[in-house]
Design a protein around this motif. Structure first.
Motif, PDB file in Angstrom:
ATOM      1  N   VAL A  11      32.867   8.596 -42.809  1.00  0.00           N
ATOM      2  CA  VAL A  11      32.644   9.721 -43.724  1.00  0.00           C
ATOM      3  C   VAL A  11      32.344   9.222 -45.125  1.00  0.00           C
ATOM      4  CG1 VAL A  11      33.781  11.661 -44.892  1.00  0.00           C
ATOM      5  CG2 VAL A  11      34.004  11.382 -42.421  1.00  0.00           C
ATOM      6  N   GLU A  12      33.120   8.227 -45.582  1.00  0.00           N
ATOM      7  CA  GLU A  12      32.898   7.694 -46.917  1.00  0.00           C
ATOM      8  C   GLU A  12      31.538   7.017 -47.020  1.00  0.00           C
ATOM      9  OE1 GLU A  12      34.780   8.022 -49.685  1.00  0.00           O
ATOM     10  OE2 GLU A  12      35.951   9.409 -48.475  1.00  0.00           O
ATOM     11  N   LYS A  13      31.148   6.316 -45.920  1.00  0.00           N
ATOM     12  CA  LYS A  13      29.838   5.673 -45.912  1.00  0.00           C
ATOM     13  C   LYS A  13      28.718   6.713 -45.983  1.00  0.00           C
ATOM     14  CE  LYS A  13      26.948   2.556 -43.185  1.00  0.00           C
ATOM     15  NZ  LYS A  13      26.820   1.783 -41.925  1.00  0.00           N
ATOM     16  N   THR A  14      28.884   7.769 -45.215  1.00  0.00           N
ATOM     17  CA  THR A  14      27.892   8.850 -45.221  1.00  0.00           C
ATOM     18  C   THR A  14      27.782   9.471 -46.601  1.00  0.00           C
ATOM     19  OG1 THR A  14      28.345   9.323 -42.896  1.00  0.00           O
ATOM     20  CG2 THR A  14      27.243  11.051 -44.167  1.00  0.00           C
ATOM     21  N   LYS A  15      28.916   9.680 -47.248  1.00  0.00           N
ATOM     22  CA  LYS A  15      28.918  10.228 -48.603  1.00  0.00           C
ATOM     23  C   LYS A  15      28.198   9.291 -49.571  1.00  0.00           C
ATOM     24  CE  LYS A  15      33.317  12.772 -48.374  1.00  0.00           C
ATOM     25  NZ  LYS A  15      34.702  12.802 -48.928  1.00  0.00           N
ATOM     26  N   ALA A  16      28.513   7.975 -49.443  1.00  0.00           N
ATOM     27  CA  ALA A  16      27.907   7.003 -50.341  1.00  0.00           C
ATOM     28  C   ALA A  16      26.393   6.926 -50.134  1.00  0.00           C
ATOM     29  CB  ALA A  16      28.544   5.631 -50.130  1.00  0.00           C
ATOM     30  N   GLU A  17      25.978   6.959 -48.860  1.00  0.00           N
ATOM     31  CA  GLU A  17      24.536   6.916 -48.569  1.00  0.00           C
ATOM     32  C   GLU A  17      23.824   8.150 -49.110  1.00  0.00           C
ATOM     33  OE1 GLU A  17      24.497   6.465 -44.367  1.00  0.00           O
ATOM     34  OE2 GLU A  17      24.541   4.261 -44.430  1.00  0.00           O
ATOM     35  N   ALA A  18      24.489   9.271 -49.013  1.00  0.00           N
ATOM     36  CA  ALA A  18      23.904  10.507 -49.534  1.00  0.00           C
ATOM     37  C   ALA A  18      23.760  10.425 -51.049  1.00  0.00           C
ATOM     38  CB  ALA A  18      24.769  11.706 -49.140  1.00  0.00           C
ATOM     39  N   LYS A  19      24.786   9.876 -51.697  1.00  0.00           N
ATOM     40  CA  LYS A  19      24.712   9.738 -53.155  1.00  0.00           C
ATOM     41  C   LYS A  19      23.632   8.737 -53.554  1.00  0.00           C
ATOM     42  CE  LYS A  19      29.446  10.990 -54.403  1.00  0.00           C
ATOM     43  NZ  LYS A  19      30.714  10.531 -55.025  1.00  0.00           N
ATOM     44  N   MET A  20      23.523   7.628 -52.739  1.00  0.00           N
ATOM     45  CA  MET A  20      22.497   6.626 -53.032  1.00  0.00           C
ATOM     46  C   MET A  20      21.104   7.232 -52.888  1.00  0.00           C
ATOM     47  SD  MET A  20      21.816   2.984 -51.115  1.00  0.00           S
ATOM     48  CE  MET A  20      21.061   3.771 -49.696  1.00  0.00           C
ATOM     49  N   LYS A  21      20.899   7.994 -51.826  1.00  0.00           N
ATOM     50  CA  LYS A  21      19.600   8.640 -51.609  1.00  0.00           C
ATOM     51  C   LYS A  21      19.276   9.608 -52.744  1.00  0.00           C
ATOM     52  CE  LYS A  21      16.964  11.238 -48.138  1.00  0.00           C
ATOM     53  NZ  LYS A  21      16.427  12.182 -49.124  1.00  0.00           N
ATOM     54  N   GLU A  22      20.294  10.368 -53.128  1.00  0.00           N
ATOM     55  CA  GLU A  22      20.091  11.332 -54.214  1.00  0.00           C
ATOM     56  C   GLU A  22      19.728  10.607 -55.505  1.00  0.00           C
ATOM     57  OE1 GLU A  22      22.689  14.754 -56.573  1.00  0.00           O
ATOM     58  OE2 GLU A  22      23.494  13.794 -54.780  1.00  0.00           O
TER      59      GLU A  22
END
Length: 903
Positions: free
Chosen positions: A398-409
């Motif tokens: 979940v944390e990785k998914t959140k981080a990837e989403a923030k990186m993409k954004e």
């Protein structure tokens, strides 16, 4: 009489089987306004009846006339009625030639008079405009609400077509609804009077004087010596009852065991004699004896008072750790709002039928009930380590998914130089093409973002094992504990044993110990000392306790084939409801009833008793009341003269049925009880030791101008007839206001708790006192001093430390109107505990030839007579009240200059 009945049958029988609403729908406005519509059919109800059929038929025309009178009253107050707008009307399938069914959408009526809150049983009238007078309702279109869906949709039936309405269409005409009255009680009575399939056994025993009532009964030679009797007798004798109360209860317990005759037992409870305590103790005994009992009372308020006392007794006799075990054998059926059960933690929710249905539905839901929650908790505790490892994996994902989403954004929002900036500063970006520059810029930013994400993921704060356990355990365990309480609260004792309850108590304590352990220091990891302690608590304590709990109860199979409501009613030992609510207690729903107990039976119209008397299997009843206090209210003067308001209790007394007297009163100081005791009860009531002298008497009355009982003469006060033709007397209002002010001063100065009641037979005087007092005392936050201003009828059953009676009438010919009613006088004179002060005109009352004339003589003989004009503060208060009243009449014309003394 037989000629009259034959004629009445000839007139009534052709339409006898139609519903009450069918009768009402057949009325025109002219019929409703016609006071003589049923004049020929209204005859005085006799004391004796020859058959069950005759008995039921006698009440039918009176019920129709009473309903017509209520509707007439609604029509007269039309301008104050609740009005709502109808948004749409949709016909329903199932309509017949006699009845048309509709779904109606209504508008929130907050802007038109009071907001309409739909209830089943409402009778409404439909009109094209907001009605101001009766003519606006012509032609009359009535509808009966048989189902309410929230506050905005109702299902109604009518015998006339309701015009199509679509308020969302500009072409649609307007349609309004007006609430007239609720027909639920009248409909239940009507249905009971026409229920030919009902059990007539007990009704047969009340048609005439029961010759069997005086026969000696040998069914129970050993009194109450049957199964569980020792425990019940010990409970009765520990309730601190007097001998008359104890004898009343034991007599009822003997009656319910009688097999050779049907019996209606009467318990006579004069004011303050502990009637409610006696009834509560009787019902608690019946509960322990598992006697299937229905308990009725005339109103929701009365039935709430009785069951509240029973629950207090229940909890006094229950173990503190599981004080609600066994409440599943008690059911309260009725309307939640009318019973005042509005708070989420209201004590009556433990026995309220609708709440029980909800709780059992939650506990035994097929895929999410008790069984599943218990299994889930056990499974979690058995596999806590594996659950934690899975949680860590999922947490990281979940944390990785959140981080990837923030990186993409972040990459999507990159702000890099425009082509113009690139051209201007080319020397900074070297000799590359702009497209190549952009690609390289993005790649560099992506690498930086990935490095930053990896760095953050490497240091994410993963909850420790202890934090995870607390997070997952606390909420689930609290829900499970709540389920256990609901199980032993709402299941009848026949479905959950005391052993199972003990195991549930142990399991709750084990869950609480785990929560305490996790709360004390949750930050521990796998392999630590506290981790080992946690595992030992779980394996040696909590899991063992949870595994001892039953996953299934026999109720599960029953609920698959039965209605939950039926289950609750059939398995309960005691069912509480209003008298009209007994009409819903069919044999299919409740099973066979052993005993009927009716509290406040003398306040119940006899026709309202019919539904309860016809309960399935019923052979015995206990009626508790006092026919010397006020009977039920009857709106139709014609019906009142015809004894429609008379109770079964009173009629049986007239027929000579024995009534057991509760003969010790615990409410009134002896100086207050002396007159009503002699006048109404032949001096048979004794004063309990607790009322002879109290701390209240010592602290307040000593040295005061008035004693415990006093008459205060307001000699020249004038009675005035205001709105509604109900008289008021402003001189008495002034005296009352001054007395209340003095009482409040005493209460405040001495920090003395005091409750004061102002009682008058006339609504006009009640309003005048309320307007004079305003909210001066109601806004007090400390509740040291409380004030209650009500009519005599509204005070029946109540009591206060101090009662002030305002008699109002002031004339030279002794006319006192319905002050002359002995039952009303009895109620008024028996509400006070410590002080009773009667305010009135001596001359008027002395000439009345009524009980009040005797009271005048009594007060003078005992030296309790005072004249208000002899006291300067009361004299000034009267003058002020009279002057203010005249000023209000003449508006701006002031007569205060040079104040005159009217005495």
């Amino acid at each position: 009489m037989m000629n009259y009945l034959n004629e009445r049958r000839r007139v009534m029988e052709p339409n006898e089987k139609i519903s009450l609403t069918g009768r009402i729908f057949s009325w025109s406005i002219k019929d409703i306004l016609n006071r003589d519509l049923y004049k020929k059919q209204i005859k005085t109800i006799p004391d004796r009846f020859s058959s069950v059929d005759e008995y039921r038929q006698w009440f039918v025309p009176h019920l129709l006339e009473e309903t017509r009178t209520e509707l007439f009253s609604c029509f007269k107050s039309l301008s104050r009625s609740t009005v709502f707008q109808i948004l749409s009307v949709e016909g329903k399938s199932g309509s017949s030639s006699n009845e048309l069914l509709y779904d109606i959408e209504i508008k929130d009526a907050g802007t038109i008079n009071a907001k309409y809150k739909p209830k089943c049983g409402d009778l409404i009238v439909l009109t094209n405009e907001k009605p101001r007078r009766i003519d606006d309702l012509n032609p009359l279109l009535l509808a009966y609400v048989y189902s309410a869906h929230g506050d905005h949709t109702i299902s109604v039936r009518s015998t006339r077509s309701i015009p199509h309405v679509d308020a969302y269409s500009s072409r649609s005409s307007q349609l309004f609804g007006v609430l007239l009255m609720n027909l639920t009680t009248n409909t239940r009575i009507w249905n009971a009077l026409h229920n030919e399939a009902a059990n007539p056994t007990l009704i047969k025993s009340v048609l005439q004087k029961n010759s069997l009532a005086t026969e000696q009964c040998f069914c129970c030679r050993n009194d109450v010596n049957f199964s569980d009797s020792h425990r019940v007798l010990e409970m009765i004798r520990s309730a601190e009852l007097n001998s008359s109360q104890e004898a009343a209860i034991l007599g009822c317990l003997k009656t319910r065991n009688c097999n050779h005759k049907n019996d209606v037992k009467l318990i006579w409870g004069p004011p303050g004699t502990g009637k409610t305590k006696t009834v509560a103790t009787l019902l608690f005994a019946l509960l322990n004896l598992k006697c299937k009992t229905v308990v009725c009372a005339p109103t929701n308020t009365a039935i709430v008072e009785v069951i509240s006392r029973v629950l207090s007794l229940f909890k006094e006799n229950s173990a503190s750790e599981h004080a609600t075990y066994g409440l599943g054998d008690i059911v309260l059926s009725g309307n939640r709002d009318r019973m005042g059960i509005n708070k989420k933690d209201h004590v009556l929710l433990d026995v309220f039928l609708d709440e029980r249905i909800t709780k059992l539905g939650h506990l035994f839901a097929p895929f999410s009930g008790w069984k599943q929650r218990l299994e889930s908790m056990i499974n979690f505790l058995e596999n806590t380590e594996a659950r934690y490892e899975q949680y860590v994996i999922e947490f990281k994902e979940v944390e990785k998914t959140k981080a990837e989403a923030k990186m993409k954004e972040k990459l999507d929002d990159l702000d890099f130089p425009t082509i113009l900036e690139f051209a201007r500063n080319r020397h900074l970006y070297r000799e590359t093409a702009y497209d190549q520059f952009v690609d390289k810029f993005k790649e560099d930013e992506r690498k930086k973002a990935e490095a930053e994400m990896k760095s953050k993921l490497d240091v994410i704060n993963i909850p420790t094992f202890g934090e995870f356990a607390r997070m997952k355990f606390n909420g689930t365990s609290e829900l499970l504990e709540s389920d256990m309480v609901d199980l032993y609260t709402h299941l009848p004792k026949s479905f959950i044993s005391s052993y199972q309850v003990e195991n549930m108590i142990a399991a709750q304590q084990a869950l609480q110990r785990v929560r305490y352990f996790l709360r004390a220091d949750p930050d521990f990891k796998k392999g630590s000392f506290r981790y080992d302690c946690f595992n030992r608590i779980i394996s040696d304590d909590c899991l063992q306790a949870l595994r001892s709990l039953p996953e299934r109860f026999d109720i599960s199979d029953l609920l698959e084939n039965e209605n939950v409501r039926t289950f609750c009613l059939q398995k309960a030992h005691i069912i509480f409801c209003t008298a009209s609510g007994a009409a819903d207690m069919s044999a299919e729903r409740t099973g066979v009833i052993d005993l009927l107990v009716v509290d406040e039976a003398a306040q119940l119209k006899e026709c309202e008793s019919v539904a309860a008397l016809q309960l399935s299997g019923l052979r015995h009843a206990v009626l508790i009341g006092d026919e010397l206090q006020l009977p039920a209210m009857v709106q139709s003067e014609m019906c009142e003269r015809a004894k429609f308001g008379r109770s079964l209790f009173e009629r049986l007394v007239l027929l000579g049925h024995n009534k057991h007297l509760l003969d010790i009163q615990y409410r009134m100081h002896p100086s207050i009880s002396r007159f009503p005791n002699r006048e109404f009860y032949g001096g048979r009531i004794k004063d309990a030791s607790n009322v002879e002298e109290s701390i209240y008497q010592k602290r307040y009355l000593r040295g005061n101008m008035f004693g415990s009982f006093s008459f205060i003469n307001v000699g020249r006060g004038k009675e005035e007839f205001g709105d509604g033709h109900s008289p008021k007397n402003m001189a008495e209002v002034g005296v009352i206001s001054e007395i209340i002010s003095n009482l409040f001063k005493v209460s405040s100065e001495r920090s003395m708790k005091m409750s004061v009641g102002v009682v008058s037979p006339y609504k006009g005087q009640v309003r005048a006192v309320q307007e004079r007092i305003g909210d001066k005392y109601s806004s007090l936050s400390d509740k040291l001093f409380t004030l209650n201003v009500r009519s005599v009828d509204g005070f029946q059953g109540g009591e206060e430390d101090v009662i002030i009676i305002s008699t109002v009438r002031s004339n030279s010919n002794g006319k006192v109107g319905f002050l002359n009613n002995r039952q009303r006088a009895n109620v008024a004179l028996t509400r006070a505990k410590h002080c009773l002060w009667v305010i009135g005109n001596e001359t008027t009352l002395a000439l009345s030839g009524s009980i009040w004339a005797k009271l005048m003589t009594e007060s003078r003989t005992r030296g309790c007579f005072y004249d208000a004009k002899d006291e300067s503060n009361l004299r000034d208060a009267m003058n002020d009240a009279l002057v203010e009243d005249v000023s209000s009449i003449f508006g701006s014309l002031s007569i205060r200059n040079g104040r005159r003394n009217v005495w």
